[in-house]
Design a protein around this motif. Structure first.
Motif, PDB file in Angstrom:
ATOM      1  N   VAL A 119       0.835  -1.203   0.000  1.00  0.00           N
ATOM      2  CA  VAL A 119       0.000   0.000   0.000  1.00  0.00           C
ATOM      3  C   VAL A 119       0.873   1.257   0.000  1.00  0.00           C
ATOM      4  O   VAL A 119       0.585   2.238  -0.705  1.00  0.00           O
ATOM      5  N   SER A 120       1.960   1.232   0.783  1.00  0.00           N
ATOM      6  CA  SER A 120       2.839   2.401   0.860  1.00  0.00           C
ATOM      7  C   SER A 120       3.546   2.654  -0.467  1.00  0.00           C
ATOM      8  O   SER A 120       3.778   3.806  -0.850  1.00  0.00           O
ATOM      9  N   GLN A 121       3.906   1.585  -1.173  1.00  0.00           N
ATOM     10  CA  GLN A 121       4.527   1.764  -2.488  1.00  0.00           C
ATOM     11  C   GLN A 121       3.558   2.448  -3.452  1.00  0.00           C
ATOM     12  O   GLN A 121       3.945   3.371  -4.194  1.00  0.00           O
ATOM     13  N   LEU A 122       2.312   1.991  -3.430  1.00  0.00           N
ATOM     14  CA  LEU A 122       1.304   2.620  -4.291  1.00  0.00           C
ATOM     15  C   LEU A 122       1.069   4.073  -3.874  1.00  0.00           C
ATOM     16  O   LEU A 122       0.983   4.971  -4.726  1.00  0.00           O
ATOM     17  N   SER A 123       0.993   4.318  -2.561  1.00  0.00           N
ATOM     18  CA  SER A 123       0.761   5.673  -2.067  1.00  0.00           C
ATOM     19  C   SER A 123       1.910   6.598  -2.451  1.00  0.00           C
ATOM     20  O   SER A 123       1.693   7.771  -2.784  1.00  0.00           O
ATOM     21  N   THR A 124       3.144   6.078  -2.401  1.00  0.00           N
ATOM     22  CA  THR A 124       4.299   6.894  -2.760  1.00  0.00           C
ATOM     23  C   THR A 124       4.250   7.286  -4.237  1.00  0.00           C
ATOM     24  O   THR A 124       4.514   8.451  -4.591  1.00  0.00           O
ATOM     25  N   ARG A 125       3.919   6.327  -5.103  1.00  0.00           N
ATOM     26  CA  ARG A 125       3.814   6.657  -6.534  1.00  0.00           C
ATOM     27  C   ARG A 125       2.706   7.683  -6.779  1.00  0.00           C
ATOM     28  O   ARG A 125       2.878   8.625  -7.573  1.00  0.00           O
ATOM     29  N   GLN A 126       1.586   7.523  -6.076  1.00  0.00           N
ATOM     30  CA  GLN A 126       0.495   8.487  -6.237  1.00  0.00           C
ATOM     31  C   GLN A 126       0.887   9.863  -5.715  1.00  0.00           C
ATOM     32  O   GLN A 126       0.561  10.888  -6.336  1.00  0.00           O
ATOM     33  N   ALA A 127       1.604   9.893  -4.574  1.00  0.00           N
ATOM     34  CA  ALA A 127       2.022  11.183  -4.005  1.00  0.00           C
ATOM     35  C   ALA A 127       3.029  11.877  -4.914  1.00  0.00           C
ATOM     36  O   ALA A 127       3.010  13.112  -5.050  1.00  0.00           O
ATOM     37  N   GLU A 128       3.927  11.091  -5.540  1.00  0.00           N
ATOM     38  CA  GLU A 128       4.907  11.686  -6.460  1.00  0.00           C
ATOM     39  C   GLU A 128       4.203  12.298  -7.671  1.00  0.00           C
ATOM     40  O   GLU A 128       4.535  13.412  -8.101  1.00  0.00           O
ATOM     41  N   GLU A 129       3.239  11.565  -8.220  1.00  0.00           N
ATOM     42  CA  GLU A 129       2.514  12.087  -9.370  1.00  0.00           C
ATOM     43  C   GLU A 129       1.668  13.304  -8.983  1.00  0.00           C
ATOM     44  O   GLU A 129       1.602  14.302  -9.733  1.00  0.00           O
ATOM     45  N   ASN A 130       1.032  13.238  -7.800  1.00  0.00           N
ATOM     46  CA  ASN A 130       0.228  14.364  -7.338  1.00  0.00           C
ATOM     47  C   ASN A 130       1.097  15.606  -7.136  1.00  0.00           C
ATOM     48  O   ASN A 130       0.706  16.720  -7.521  1.00  0.00           O
ATOM     49  N   TYR A 131       2.297  15.443  -6.572  1.00  0.00           N
ATOM     50  CA  TYR A 131       3.190  16.587  -6.363  1.00  0.00           C
ATOM     51  C   TYR A 131       3.631  17.176  -7.698  1.00  0.00           C
ATOM     52  O   TYR A 131       3.705  18.391  -7.867  1.00  0.00           O
ATOM     53  N   ARG A 132       3.930  16.296  -8.658  1.00  0.00           N
ATOM     54  CA  ARG A 132       4.363  16.786  -9.965  1.00  0.00           C
ATOM     55  C   ARG A 132       3.264  17.627 -10.624  1.00  0.00           C
ATOM     56  O   ARG A 132       3.532  18.706 -11.164  1.00  0.00           O
ATOM     57  N   ILE A 133       2.018  17.132 -10.531  1.00  0.00           N
ATOM     58  CA  ILE A 133       0.908  17.853 -11.162  1.00  0.00           C
ATOM     59  C   ILE A 133       0.666  19.190 -10.467  1.00  0.00           C
ATOM     60  O   ILE A 133       0.544  20.245 -11.115  1.00  0.00           O
TER      61      ILE A 133
ATOM     62  N   LEU B 267      -0.554  27.942  -3.301  1.00  0.00           N
ATOM     63  CA  LEU B 267       0.675  27.455  -2.664  1.00  0.00           C
ATOM     64  C   LEU B 267       0.359  26.442  -1.570  1.00  0.00           C
ATOM     65  O   LEU B 267       1.117  25.485  -1.363  1.00  0.00           O
ATOM     66  N   THR B 268      -0.752  26.651  -0.868  1.00  0.00           N
ATOM     67  CA  THR B 268      -1.108  25.681   0.183  1.00  0.00           C
ATOM     68  C   THR B 268      -1.300  24.286  -0.396  1.00  0.00           C
ATOM     69  O   THR B 268      -0.936  23.291   0.234  1.00  0.00           O
ATOM     70  N   ASP B 269      -1.870  24.217  -1.632  1.00  0.00           N
ATOM     71  CA  ASP B 269      -2.011  22.909  -2.281  1.00  0.00           C
ATOM     72  C   ASP B 269      -0.648  22.303  -2.583  1.00  0.00           C
ATOM     73  O   ASP B 269      -0.439  21.087  -2.402  1.00  0.00           O
ATOM     74  N   LEU B 270       0.301  23.123  -3.021  1.00  0.00           N
ATOM     75  CA  LEU B 270       1.638  22.626  -3.324  1.00  0.00           C
ATOM     76  C   LEU B 270       2.349  22.145  -2.070  1.00  0.00           C
ATOM     77  O   LEU B 270       2.980  21.079  -2.058  1.00  0.00           O
ATOM     78  N   LEU B 271       2.243  22.924  -0.994  1.00  0.00           N
ATOM     79  CA  LEU B 271       2.904  22.524   0.256  1.00  0.00           C
ATOM     80  C   LEU B 271       2.273  21.269   0.839  1.00  0.00           C
ATOM     81  O   LEU B 271       2.975  20.412   1.389  1.00  0.00           O
ATOM     82  N   ASP B 272       0.950  21.166   0.716  1.00  0.00           N
ATOM     83  CA  ASP B 272       0.281  19.945   1.183  1.00  0.00           C
ATOM     84  C   ASP B 272       0.739  18.733   0.378  1.00  0.00           C
ATOM     85  O   ASP B 272       0.977  17.652   0.933  1.00  0.00           O
ATOM     86  N   ALA B 273       0.860  18.920  -0.932  1.00  0.00           N
ATOM     87  CA  ALA B 273       1.322  17.813  -1.774  1.00  0.00           C
ATOM     88  C   ALA B 273       2.749  17.425  -1.425  1.00  0.00           C
ATOM     89  O   ALA B 273       3.101  16.236  -1.416  1.00  0.00           O
TER      90      ALA B 273
ATOM     91  N   GLN C 258       5.636  12.295   3.699  1.00  0.00           N
ATOM     92  CA  GLN C 258       5.038  11.344   4.628  1.00  0.00           C
ATOM     93  C   GLN C 258       4.882   9.973   3.986  1.00  0.00           C
ATOM     94  O   GLN C 258       5.088   8.941   4.643  1.00  0.00           O
ATOM     95  N   ALA C 259       4.528   9.923   2.711  1.00  0.00           N
ATOM     96  CA  ALA C 259       4.391   8.638   2.015  1.00  0.00           C
ATOM     97  C   ALA C 259       5.728   7.918   1.948  1.00  0.00           C
ATOM     98  O   ALA C 259       5.806   6.699   2.128  1.00  0.00           O
ATOM     99  N   ARG C 260       6.802   8.659   1.703  1.00  0.00           N
ATOM    100  CA  ARG C 260       8.127   8.048   1.689  1.00  0.00           C
ATOM    101  C   ARG C 260       8.527   7.567   3.081  1.00  0.00           C
ATOM    102  O   ARG C 260       9.145   6.505   3.215  1.00  0.00           O
ATOM    103  N   PHE C 261       8.191   8.354   4.103  1.00  0.00           N
ATOM    104  CA  PHE C 261       8.434   7.919   5.485  1.00  0.00           C
ATOM    105  C   PHE C 261       7.683   6.617   5.778  1.00  0.00           C
ATOM    106  O   PHE C 261       8.243   5.672   6.355  1.00  0.00           O
ATOM    107  N   ASP C 262       6.413   6.582   5.387  1.00  0.00           N
ATOM    108  CA  ASP C 262       5.597   5.400   5.667  1.00  0.00           C
ATOM    109  C   ASP C 262       6.151   4.163   4.964  1.00  0.00           C
ATOM    110  O   ASP C 262       6.134   3.058   5.521  1.00  0.00           O
ATOM    111  N   LEU C 263       6.643   4.324   3.746  1.00  0.00           N
ATOM    112  CA  LEU C 263       7.194   3.194   3.008  1.00  0.00           C
ATOM    113  C   LEU C 263       8.442   2.651   3.694  1.00  0.00           C
ATOM    114  O   LEU C 263       8.592   1.434   3.861  1.00  0.00           O
ATOM    115  N   ALA C 264       9.333   3.539   4.117  1.00  0.00           N
ATOM    116  CA  ALA C 264      10.550   3.091   4.811  1.00  0.00           C
ATOM    117  C   ALA C 264      10.194   2.415   6.132  1.00  0.00           C
ATOM    118  O   ALA C 264      10.766   1.364   6.479  1.00  0.00           O
TER     119      ALA C 264
END
Length: 431
Positions: free
Chosen positions: A368-382, A394-400, A406-412
């Motif tokens: 689940v964390s691997q999937l969440s990390t890929r989704q978070a990376e794509e969401n941040y890029r967009i 900017l708040t949307d960018l900082l939240d992303a 956090q997704a990378r933390f959760d995966l590790a």
């Protein structure tokens, strides 16, 4: 202020760097066997138990004693007319001397000696099993600290990488602010987030230092040594199912072996109590030199020697009623140990189930964390692209950005947690 704190923490680490040492978990476990104080304490307990076992075996040897005595003897007053009349003083030889040697060899005592030796053997085996359990528990704690250190170091690298991205983003926002494209509040929010990340980095580095110190103390390294975990984050794979691990635990779990040894000791204690009302048979011999000869008539003021040898039999009649309640208590203790063993088996089954379920849960969390990390990376890029095209806040960018970190933390954490649950399962089943 936050930047100063981060600089101080970095400076502290640089002033006290200590030697760096890469180490796998297996190497840390090898050091536990040699240098951990708790394990060394149990090593001494095993040695003490061995010496007590050898001492019990030597009780089979004959009992040999030597006694010497010298005394001055007074005259012998004889009250022939009663205590109210003056006694007649009969002279005696005033010097008395005795030198005596004796030996006794036990032939039979209700197998008390053999039972005592068997008890010491079981106690020694129990101590060795407790030592193995203590060493396994220490290795599990070392694994937990080692993985905690690994997690903190991964967090540090992820935070540094995130800060690099934040620095680039802040530089772009400053340029946009100078050109009047974004308002000042966006610049302040970006700077505030970077300051928070710097404080997070300070906390992570402090956690690294504390974990290193704890690990160094547990495996006997100098406190200043900078241990660097050399293991990969990949989790070991279980090859069996739950039933197989339960069956394995029933045969070799530390707790069950210890409970079994304690039950053996209670059974031997009952045999020891029952030996209390059995006859005692043994060979004895003694020889003595004494002066004067007053043992046989006629008496003589001369040195004499006398020896004797034979078979001695005794029976403790009072033991028939003295040991009645002791025997009943010993039988009840056996029943208690049987119930305790059964209860411990239930507890081991539950511990195996918990460790197995948590391990499977951790594997799912990794996916689940691997999937969440890929989704978070794509969401941040967009969101990043849309923000710099003035299509997002900017708040949307900082939240992303925060969600990505956090997704990378959760995966590790999930990967390292899987390894810890794997080791907990091994410890539960006695490995």
């Amino acid at each position: 202020m936050l930047f100063i704190l981060s600089s101080l923490s970095t400076a502290f680490s640089q002033d006290n760097p200590g030697p760096e040492q890469k180490m796998t978990l297996e190497e840390a476990w090898d050091r536990v066997e040699k240098y951990n104080k708790s394990v060394k304490n149990w090593d001494l307990r095993v040695q003490i138990s061995h010496q007590q076992q050898e001492d019990t075996r030597r009780e089979r040897l004959p009992e040999i004693g030597v006694k010497s005595e010298y005394a001055r003897i007074s005259n012998l007053p004889m009250y022939e007319g009663g205590l109210l009349q003056a006694p007649t003083q009969y002279p005696v030889l005033h010097n008395f001397f005795q030198l005596k040697a004796d030996a006794y060899l036990n032939l039979y005592e209700g197998h008390r000696q053999r039972t005592k030796e068997q008890t010491e053997e079981v106690v020694h085996a129990l101590t060795e099993e407790q030592r193995r359990q203590a060493a396994a528990d220490v290795r599990l704690r070392v694994a937990a600290v080692y993985l905690d250190l690994s997690r903190s170091l991964v967090f540090e690298q992820l935070t540094l990488k995130n800060m690099e991205e934040a620095e680039k983003r802040l530089a772009e926002i400053r340029e946009l602010h100078r050109n009047g494209v974004v308002i000042r509040s966006d610049l302040l929010r970006a700077e505030l987030q970077l300051s928070r990340q710097k404080m997070t980095l300070v906390e992570i580095r402090n956690a690294v230092e504390l974990a290193r110190q704890k690990l160094n103390l547990m495996i006997g390294l100098p406190e200043a040594t900078r241990v660097v975990p050399a293991d990969s984050e990949a989790a070991p794979v279980l090859t069996g199912d739950y039933d197989a691990y339960v069956s394995e635990a029933m045969g070799q779990a530390f707790a069950l072996k210890i409970a079994g040894k304690q039950q053996e000791i209670s059974e031997l204690n009952l045999r020891q109590v029952q030996a209390g009302y059995k006859p005692r048979i043994g060979l004895f011999a003694d020889y003595e030199y004494a002066y004067p000869q007053i043992l046989f008539y006629p008496y003589a003021g001369a040195l004499y020697g006398l020896g004797k040898a034979g078979l001695r039999i005794s029976y403790p009649v009072s033991a028939l009623y003295h040991t009645k309640h002791k025997e009943q208590a010993a039988k009840l203790e056996i029943q208690r140990q049987q119930i305790q063993l059964s209860d411990r088996q239930d507890a081991v089954r539950q511990e195996v189930r918990e460790a197995y379920v948590h391990y499977r849960e951790a594997l799912e969390r990794v996916e689940v964390s691997q999937l969440s990390t890929r989704q978070a990376e794509e969401n941040y890029r967009i969101v990043r692209n849309t923000y710099f095209h003035q299509l997002a806040l900017l708040t949307d960018l900082l939240d992303a950005d925060s969600q990505l970190l956090q997704a990378r933390f959760d995966l590790a954490s999930a990967r390292l947690s899987t390894r810890l649950h794997y080791y907990q399962l091994l410890n539960t089943i006695g490995k």
